[in-house]
Design an enzyme around this catalytic site. Structure first.
Site, PDB file in Angstrom:
ATOM      1  N   TYR A  33     -21.942  -1.110  14.962  1.00 30.62           N
ATOM      2  CA  TYR A  33     -21.662  -2.216  14.059  1.00 30.62           C
ATOM      3  C   TYR A  33     -20.682  -3.192  14.671  1.00 30.62           C
ATOM      4  CZ  TYR A  33     -17.063  -0.293  12.672  1.00 30.62           C
ATOM      5  OH  TYR A  33     -15.759   0.146  12.666  1.00 30.62           O
ATOM      6  N   ARG A 101     -36.651  13.910  10.210  1.00 27.60           N
ATOM      7  CA  ARG A 101     -35.351  14.195  10.822  1.00 27.60           C
ATOM      8  C   ARG A 101     -35.552  14.989  12.101  1.00 27.60           C
ATOM      9  NH1 ARG A 101     -31.298  18.372  10.464  1.00 27.60           N
ATOM     10  NH2 ARG A 101     -29.222  17.511  10.715  1.00 27.60           N
ATOM     11  N   LYS A 150     -18.760   1.231  19.410  1.00 25.85           N
ATOM     12  CA  LYS A 150     -18.402   0.946  18.015  1.00 25.85           C
ATOM     13  C   LYS A 150     -19.460   1.525  17.086  1.00 25.85           C
ATOM     14  CE  LYS A 150     -16.425  -2.855  15.296  1.00 25.85           C
ATOM     15  NZ  LYS A 150     -15.236  -2.156  14.849  1.00 25.85           N
ATOM     16  N   GLU A 182      -4.831   4.409  18.937  1.00 30.16           N
ATOM     17  CA  GLU A 182      -5.008   3.153  18.197  1.00 30.16           C
ATOM     18  C   GLU A 182      -4.863   3.437  16.712  1.00 30.16           C
ATOM     19  OE1 GLU A 182      -9.072   1.699  18.815  1.00 30.16           O
ATOM     20  OE2 GLU A 182      -9.762   3.765  18.979  1.00 30.16           O
ATOM     21  N   LEU A 206     -11.318   1.665  21.137  1.00 28.63           N
ATOM     22  CA  LEU A 206     -12.270   0.557  21.041  1.00 28.63           C
ATOM     23  C   LEU A 206     -11.695  -0.640  21.803  1.00 28.63           C
ATOM     24  CD1 LEU A 206     -14.991  -0.200  19.658  1.00 28.63           C
ATOM     25  CD2 LEU A 206     -13.586  -1.530  18.086  1.00 28.63           C
TER      26      LEU A 206
HETATM   27  N1  PDD Z   1     -12.466  -2.375  13.228  1.00 33.63           N
HETATM   28  N2  PDD Z   1     -10.027   0.025  17.018  1.00 33.63           N
HETATM   29  C1  PDD Z   1     -10.851   0.510  16.068  1.00 33.63           C
HETATM   30  C2  PDD Z   1     -10.990   1.984  15.940  1.00 33.63           C
HETATM   31  C3  PDD Z   1     -11.550  -0.381  15.221  1.00 33.63           C
HETATM   32  O1  PDD Z   1     -12.380   0.107  14.284  1.00 33.63           O
HETATM   33  C4  PDD Z   1     -11.360  -1.783  15.365  1.00 33.63           C
HETATM   34  C5  PDD Z   1     -12.092  -2.787  14.513  1.00 33.63           C
HETATM   35  C6  PDD Z   1     -10.472  -2.238  16.372  1.00 33.63           C
HETATM   36  C7  PDD Z   1     -10.219  -3.703  16.610  1.00 33.63           C
HETATM   37  O2  PDD Z   1     -11.338  -4.331  17.175  1.00 33.63           O
HETATM   38  P1  PDD Z   1     -11.624  -5.878  16.917  1.00 33.63           P
HETATM   39  O3  PDD Z   1     -10.392  -6.596  17.300  1.00 33.63           O
HETATM   40  O4  PDD Z   1     -12.766  -6.175  17.813  1.00 33.63           O
HETATM   41  O5  PDD Z   1     -11.936  -6.027  15.447  1.00 33.63           O
HETATM   42  C8  PDD Z   1      -9.841  -1.306  17.183  1.00 33.63           C
HETATM   43  C9  PDD Z   1     -13.223  -3.270  12.375  1.00 33.63           C
HETATM   44  C10 PDD Z   1     -12.501  -4.532  12.033  1.00 33.63           C
HETATM   45  C11 PDD Z   1     -13.690  -2.496  11.151  1.00 33.63           C
HETATM   46  O6  PDD Z   1     -14.079  -1.346  11.329  1.00 33.63           O
HETATM   47  O7  PDD Z   1     -13.700  -3.041  10.038  1.00 33.63           O
END
Ligand code: PDD
Length: 286
Positions: A33, A101, A150, A182, A206
């Site tokens: 996503y 499945r 992601k 993170e 990420l």
């Molecule tokens: N999340 N680390 C993780 C685990 C994340 O899920 C996200 C983003 C980030 C930051 O990435 P970016 O700057 O590209 O948004 C770092 C999104 C916003 C979410 O899951 O809603």
């Protein structure tokens, strides 16, 4: 107004968009996503999100559902149809519906499922939390080893958000081998003097699109950037701390595990970084 969502080429009322129970996104979390922010009706860092989506798909041998130009057109159409000024667009691609499945991936005859929807957030950039900052707790990072992809496997990040809620704070920071990886859905940083410290890129975190932009702007503003892991104790002794994500932008962190960071209030450097980020990204929005 009923929300109009996107499903495999069609724009539909949200109540009419249906995905099979055999979709691998539903059964296996076999999906990736992106979340792209919208400010003043325009997309923030769309190219960055598109590039990361392509990378996530590649890493999982998943077919791209359409071209980047088609994705851009669909994002813009959703913004228009839902009259979004400020908010987010959520995009998800799954490996689709093989009709049953099975752990093995299906062949190329199964087409990916592409879903997109808007989240209306008027005043997204004026979040009052940016003035007071977030308080975070640390929790063990027990996620899988490919956090650079992601994926929609977000159960543990959701659990960590609930741990933060139970502790009456705003978020959790994941800790592995004694150092911060993170946040639940954001990248983590500390500031010491003129230096920003944030974990280096690897499979452990990420590769944040906001992170890349913020580090670029920090370097342009003559700040030093050091990409290495840091401990919770180091964060507690830092001058300032913050997180970044596409939806929170640059958000100050004023407390880690009950200990105030610096003065315990939002500092000047993070405030300036947030201003620069929003200014530059609004200028470059498409
Ligand atoms: N999340 N680390 C993780 C685990 C994340 O899920 C996200 C983003 C980030 C930051 O990435 P970016 O700057 O590209 O948004 C770092 C999104 C916003 C979410 O899951 O809603």
């Amino acid at each position: 107004m009923t929300r109009t969502v996107y499903l495999n080429g069609d724009y539909l009322p949200e109540t009419e968009a249906k995905v099979s129970i055999f979709d691998r996104g539903f059964l296996m979390a076999d999906g990736v996503y992106e979340v792209t922010s919208v400010l003043d009706g325009k997309l923030i860092d769309f190219d960055g999100h598109c590039a990361r989506l392509a990378r996530s798909l590649r890493e999982l041998d998943m077919a791209a559902p359409c071209s980047d130009a088609d994705l851009l057109a669909a994002h813009r159409e959703l913004v228009r149809l839902n009259d979004i000024t400020d908010g987010m667009i959520y995009l998800q691609v799954t490996r689709g519906n093989p009709g049953d499945r099975d752990f093995a991936y299906p062949g190329p005859e199964v087409t990916p499922t592409l879903v997109m929807f808007t989240q209306d957030k008027p005043g997204l950039a004026d979040n009052p939390a940016a003035k007071t900052g977030w308080r975070v707790i640390s929790v063990p990072d027990v996620r899988w080893g490919r956090r650079d992809i992601k994926t929609t496997q977000l159960l543990y990040p959701s659990m960590a958000k609930m741990m933060a809620k139970a502790a009456k704070v705003d978020d959790s920071w994941f800790v592995e081998d004694g150092v911060v990886t993170e946040g639940t859905s954001n990248n983590a940083y500390i500031i010491k003097g003129n230096r920003i410290i944030t974990r280096h890129l690897s499979n452990d975190i990420l590769h944040g699109i906001t992170r890349a932009a913020v580090l670029r702007f920090a370097a342009e503003a003559q700040m030093e950037v050091e990409e290495r892991p840091f401990t919770v104790a180091e964060a507690q002794k830092a001058d300032e701390a913050f997180i970044t994500s596409a939806s929170a932008f640059v958000m100050p962190v004023v407390e880690v595990d009950g200990v105030a960071v610096g003065s315990g209030t939002v500092g000047a450097t993070v405030t300036r970084l947030r201003e620069i980020y929003l200014e530059e990204m609004r200028r470059a929005a498409i």
